[in-house]
Design an enzyme around this catalytic site. Structure first.
Site, PDB file in Angstrom:
ATOM      1  CG  HIS A   1      -8.487  -0.663 -13.313  1.00 57.10           C
ATOM      2  ND1 HIS A   1      -9.757  -0.199 -13.517  1.00 57.10           N
ATOM      3  CD2 HIS A   1      -8.496  -1.247 -12.085  1.00 57.10           C
ATOM      4  CE1 HIS A   1     -10.510  -0.458 -12.460  1.00 57.10           C
ATOM      5  NE2 HIS A   1      -9.774  -1.107 -11.581  1.00 57.10           N
TER       6      HIS A   1
ATOM      7  CE1 TYR B   1      -3.539   0.073  -7.636  1.00 52.14           C
ATOM      8  CE2 TYR B   1      -3.471   2.459  -7.706  1.00 52.14           C
ATOM      9  CZ  TYR B   1      -4.191   1.282  -7.632  1.00 52.14           C
ATOM     10  OH  TYR B   1      -5.554   1.336  -7.548  1.00 52.14           O
TER      11      TYR B   1
END
Length: 358
Positions: free
Chosen positions: A70, A334
Site C-alpha cells: 500500500h 507492518y
C-alpha cells in the site's frame, strides 16, 4: 456539515495541534503497540516478517521511505461521530457517544508508490480514531468482502503466485491456479470476492476490517465482532486521463465537501468462524456505531498519516484480538515496514493534492 470542536478532558483542541501531536508520538506508538508482534519474528515455519518484506520488494522493487505494501496513498483527516450504540458491547471510549478526531490514509495495494491507478486494484483505508494513547483505535481496512488468505504461509505463497511473468508482465495463470489448488480456503474466498466487483471510486467503497476481534464490556464479557465502513455517497468517476485517476477524483470530491461512512459493527457468536476468508452469516445483528466524516485531504508529509503505522493490533482498552493468525502476521510485517521506512530518505508522493484542480 458543521464541524464540532474537539475537546480533551473539557479543553478545546485545534486540528493543527492534533496533527502535530499525532506526528510527534507516532514513532513511540508504532514501536510500543507493535512490540509483542514485532519481537516474535517467527510467524510460522520459514514465513518470517522479513521473508514477506523481501517478497514485496522482489515484486515491486525497493522504494525507500515508502510502505512495502500500500505504498501509494494520500492523507485525510476529519472526525468520528459516535452514536454510543456500541457502548453496550465495549468500554472503548471512542465508541461512547461523542466526537473523536480522525487521521487516515487511502491507498492502493502493492509496493510501487508510482503505479498507475486501476479500477480493480485493492483499495486500502487506514484510520486512527481518537487522540494518541491507550484509548486510540487504529484499523487497516480494505475494500474486499473477505480476506484472500488465512495464514502467513498462504499469504507468502500468494505473493509468489502473483509475481508477473517477464514475458507478459502479468501473473502466470498456471501459478495462480496451483496456488488456489493448494489453498482451498483462498479459492473459496476468491469466488466470494468476484461476486463483489469494486465500486467506481474511493468515496463509494465499503471498507472492512475483515478479521475477527472481541469487544469487552464493563462486566468483562467478550463479544466477537467484525466491522466495516459503509459509504454514504456516490463517488465522482475517476479521471479519464493521467496515472492517478482514482485519487484525483477523491481529492476533488473532498475539496468540494465532506465525505462520510457509517461504521457498522457486526455482532457474532462463538460459533462464527475466526477464519477471515469466511464470511459470517448475513443475518447477524449489525450495530451502527457512528459516522466517520472526512473533510481534509493532504499530500503525504511529515506529521500526517504518512508517519502512522496502522497496526491492526493497536487496539484501545475494551477491544481485543481473536486468535486469527493473520493478525499477528500483519502486525509484525507492518512494524518491520515502519522500522525500515522511518530510517530511509523520503521521496515526494506521486499523489500531489495541490496539483489537482477542484
Amino acid at each position: 456539515m458543521d464541524q464540532p470542536p474537539f475537546t480533551w478532558r473539557g479543553t478545546p483542541v485545534s486540528r493543527r495541534a492534533l496533527l502535530a501531536g499525532a506526528g510527534a508520538v507516532a514513532a513511540f506508538l508504532a514501536v510500543d503497540l507493535g512490540a509483542v508482534a514485532y519481537a516474535n519474528n517467527w510467524m510460522g515455519g520459514r514465513f518470517t516478517r522479513q521473508a514477506i518484506i523481501d517478497r514485496f520488494q522482489a515484486l515491486s522493487g525497493v522504494h525507500p521511505g515508502f510502505r512495502r505494501n500500500h505504498a501509494k496513498g494520500v492523507a485525510v483527516s476529519g472526525r468520528f461521530e459516535s452514536t454510543g450504540a456500541a457502548a453496550e458491547l465495549t468500554v472503548a471510549t471512542v465508541l461512547a457517544a461523542g466526537v473523536s478526531p480522525v487521521v487516515g490514509r487511502f491507498s492502493l495495494g502493492g509496493g510501487n508508490p508510482t503505479v498507475a491507478d486501476t479500477p480493480g486494484a485493492v483499495r486500502g483505508f487506514g484510520v486512527a480514531i481518537g487522540f494518541p494513547g491507550r484509548d486510540q483505535w487504529r484499523s487497516a481496512m480494505i475494500n474486499l468482502p473477505v480476506f484472500p488468505v488465512n495464514s502467513p504461509e498462504a499469504f507468502y505463497d500468494q505473493l509468489l503466485a502473483s509475481a508477473p511473468d517477464p514475458a507478459t508482465g502479468k501473473p502466470d495463470p498456471a501459478a495462480m491456479a496451483a496456488f488456489l489448488a493448494k489453498y482451498p480456503a483462498s479459492k473459496a474466498a476468491t469466488a466470494v470476492i468476484k461476486q463483489h466487483p469494486p465500486t467506481p471510486g474511493f468515496a463509494d467503497s465499503p471498507f472492512g476490517g475483515l478479521n475477527t476481534f472481541h469487544f469487552v464490556d464493563d462486566s468483562g464479557v467478550r463479544t466477537p465482532v467484525r466491522w466495516m465502513l459503509v459509504p454514504r455517497q456516490q463517488a465522482r468517476p475517476p479521471a479519464a486521463t493521467g496515472p492517478n485517476g482514482l485519487f484525483d477524483a477523491l481529492i476533488q470530491q473532498v475539496k468540494a465537501g465532506p465525505v462520510a461512512w457509517d461504521l457498522r459493527v457486526v455482532v457474532g457468536t462463538d460459533q462464527d468462524p475466526v477464519d477471515p476468508t469466511l464470511p459470517w452469516p448475513a443475518d447477524r445483528r449489525a450495530v451502527t456505531a457512528g459516522t466517520l466524516v472526512l473533510d481534509t485531504i493532504e499530500t503525504e508529509s511529515p506529521g500526517n498519516a504518512r508517519d502512522l503505522n496502522f497496526d491492526p493490533l493497536a487496539l484501545p482498552h475494551g477491544m481485543e484480538p481473536s486468535d486469527d493468525p493473520i493478525l499477528g502476521a500483519r502486525s509484525a510485517v507492518y512494524a518491520e515496514s515502519y522500522r525500515l521506512r522511518t530510517g530511509e530518505p523520503k521521496s515526494p508522493s506521486a499523489v500531489q493534492v495541490d496539483e489537482v484542480a477542484s
